[in-house]
Design an enzyme around this catalytic site. Sequence first.
Site, PDB file in Angstrom:
ATOM      1  N   HIS A  88      75.613  63.410  -3.049  1.00 56.80           N
ATOM      2  CA  HIS A  88      75.582  64.820  -2.670  1.00 56.80           C
ATOM      3  C   HIS A  88      75.936  65.648  -3.908  1.00 56.80           C
ATOM      4  CE1 HIS A  88      76.264  64.380   1.963  1.00 56.80           C
ATOM      5  NE2 HIS A  88      75.423  63.470   1.489  1.00 56.80           N
ATOM      6  N   GLU A 115      78.053  68.014  -4.413  1.00 50.82           N
ATOM      7  CA  GLU A 115      79.487  68.172  -4.647  1.00 50.82           C
ATOM      8  C   GLU A 115      80.100  66.917  -5.267  1.00 50.82           C
ATOM      9  OE1 GLU A 115      77.687  68.720  -1.832  1.00 50.82           O
ATOM     10  OE2 GLU A 115      78.882  69.829  -0.390  1.00 50.82           O
TER      11      GLU A 115
END
Length: 176
Positions: A83, A85
């Site tokens: 992801h 992040e």
Amino acid sequence: MRRALEVAAADGTGSGVPGVADAVSITSAGAPPAEVAPVGTARGIPVDTTADVPVGAVVYGPDGAELAVGRNERELTGDPTAHAEILALRRAAASLGAWRLDGCTLVVTLEPCTMCAGALVLSRISTLVFGAWEPKTGAVGSLWDVVRDRRLNHRPEVYGGVLEPECAALLRAFFR
């Protein structure tokens, strides 16, 4: 939680990030920082032509300097944890040479999921700024609120809905 946040667009001065015009100023009931790094930078992270959902993330150091960027790469790499992040947090830790990201700010275009919310708590990120709310998997107030759980040893400041219409438009266009 959402109602406690007030987000006002700033004139773009003093963002600490050269060349980025759409900085944002954040106000809330507490004593928030005067300015937070621009979500516009996270929106501008190049997205390749893979089937990855267009989510971008940027980690800024305590001095406002950009430390690392990430974008979703699950389809590209075949890694379920890739992801935006997570990748930005990993790269920021590598850049600093330490896993603790005290004083750093994570800016992301979409409300983090439970995995990403847990990772940012464990990394000791001081501030989280995100754009679009994610009612299906959001773990920063929509579905769960991992980052403000009083049982955890670290709770970052959170500012959600920053440039929400622009961030949501990217996602809507992708899923059409």
